[in-house]
Design a protein around this motif. Sequence first.
Motif, PDB file in Angstrom:
ATOM      1  N   ILE A  56      20.815  25.798  40.960  1.00 26.13           N
ATOM      2  CA  ILE A  56      20.242  26.367  42.180  1.00 26.13           C
ATOM      3  C   ILE A  56      21.231  26.120  43.310  1.00 26.13           C
ATOM      4  O   ILE A  56      21.603  24.979  43.586  1.00 26.13           O
ATOM      5  N   GLN A  58      22.330  26.389  47.258  1.00 28.62           N
ATOM      6  CA  GLN A  58      21.756  26.422  48.600  1.00 28.62           C
ATOM      7  C   GLN A  58      22.880  26.579  49.616  1.00 28.62           C
ATOM      8  O   GLN A  58      23.915  25.913  49.516  1.00 28.62           O
ATOM      9  N   LYS A  68      18.799  30.684  49.190  1.00 29.46           N
ATOM     10  CA  LYS A  68      18.925  30.078  47.867  1.00 29.46           C
ATOM     11  C   LYS A  68      19.297  31.139  46.840  1.00 29.46           C
ATOM     12  O   LYS A  68      18.940  32.307  46.975  1.00 29.46           O
ATOM     13  N   GLN A  89      13.845  24.412  52.043  1.00 28.48           N
ATOM     14  CA  GLN A  89      15.053  23.639  51.800  1.00 28.48           C
ATOM     15  C   GLN A  89      14.856  22.822  50.528  1.00 28.48           C
ATOM     16  O   GLN A  89      13.984  21.959  50.457  1.00 28.48           O
TER      17      GLN A  89
END
Length: 350
Positions: A56, A58, A68, A89
């Motif tokens: 993932i 960010q 994301k 977040q």
Amino acid sequence: MDSKLPSEMIMEIMSRSSLKTLGIMRCASKELNKLAYEPYLLDLYKKRNKIVSGFIIQYMKRGWMNIKEFAPSPESNNLDLGFLPYNAQVLATSEQGIMVFKIQDPNNCRKYLYHVCKPATKQVLALPSPKGNNTDIKFAIVVMGLKPLHYKIIRFSMRRALRRWRYLHMAYRCDIFDSMTWKWRSLKPITLGDGVFLTNPQPVTKSGSIYMLLTNNNILKFDVFSEKWEVFSSPIPYDESRTSTELVKYGGRLGLACKPPNANGYWDIWVYKMDKSWEKDVDVAAESESERESLKALYDSDTSVMVNRETLLFYRLKQQGNSMISKIVLNDIPYQIFSFRSDFEPSDLK
């Protein structure tokens, strides 16, 4: 484990098990744990069980981490993160498919709302807010049991710097959330040595413990079961000329990847042994094709993950020279990268 079955047959059996069962097998013996990280088994397992695995990503935009993206590993399904709030977040992920994130409270700009979720099934559950300030430093999630699902979320936040005579000791607040009690509780602050701080990379979790690299190249270990912490030395003494050092998981073991000065993209790999000593793996090393590439993770026992600005690259580790097996062009330069793996079976998060 003293098995008369050939390793190929054992891997065939393991490739047809559930993700929960595979996790239990890894704890059964050293032999099964080693086989569970073989690239052949991992690729076969993903195909047969519709497992999603990868990272993932960010990004930081205008001071906010609110974009994301999921970068799948080779042979993996993709993951839709569009269900997350636009300002979510990501704080921590686990190898059992559980993720923790926070959003800003729409009614109070100084407060955050915390959530636990399983992205593969789009399950989201609000968490009670931890006490203390909002200066989150580190988050980690550790799965304690699978039947029923039991996990703990560990939050390290800034407390204050303690000045003792001429020395400055950083103290971190430690809060633990237990899914069984559905409550946060605070432990005694963790106080480090003079001028020593936690570094930016994400913690590494292994066998119920959290490992974090310190600025003096020592390693902080927090045992989630006993809720005790200790600091131990890495094999790399502190040296300002050393370009980079990263904590990694290497074949299910704690590892340390180090890029010596003037190494031309070459990373040494050290492995932490059961007798609490370090051993350099002389048979393999991570190597990149460009000096701009930085090591972010070791995906399995012979795959490294590098980042070159907006590109995520997977390399097959070899003793002499590495070969690229996959390349993913990202939307932007990543700010944080979280390792992720999950099945698509619903979980009882509470």
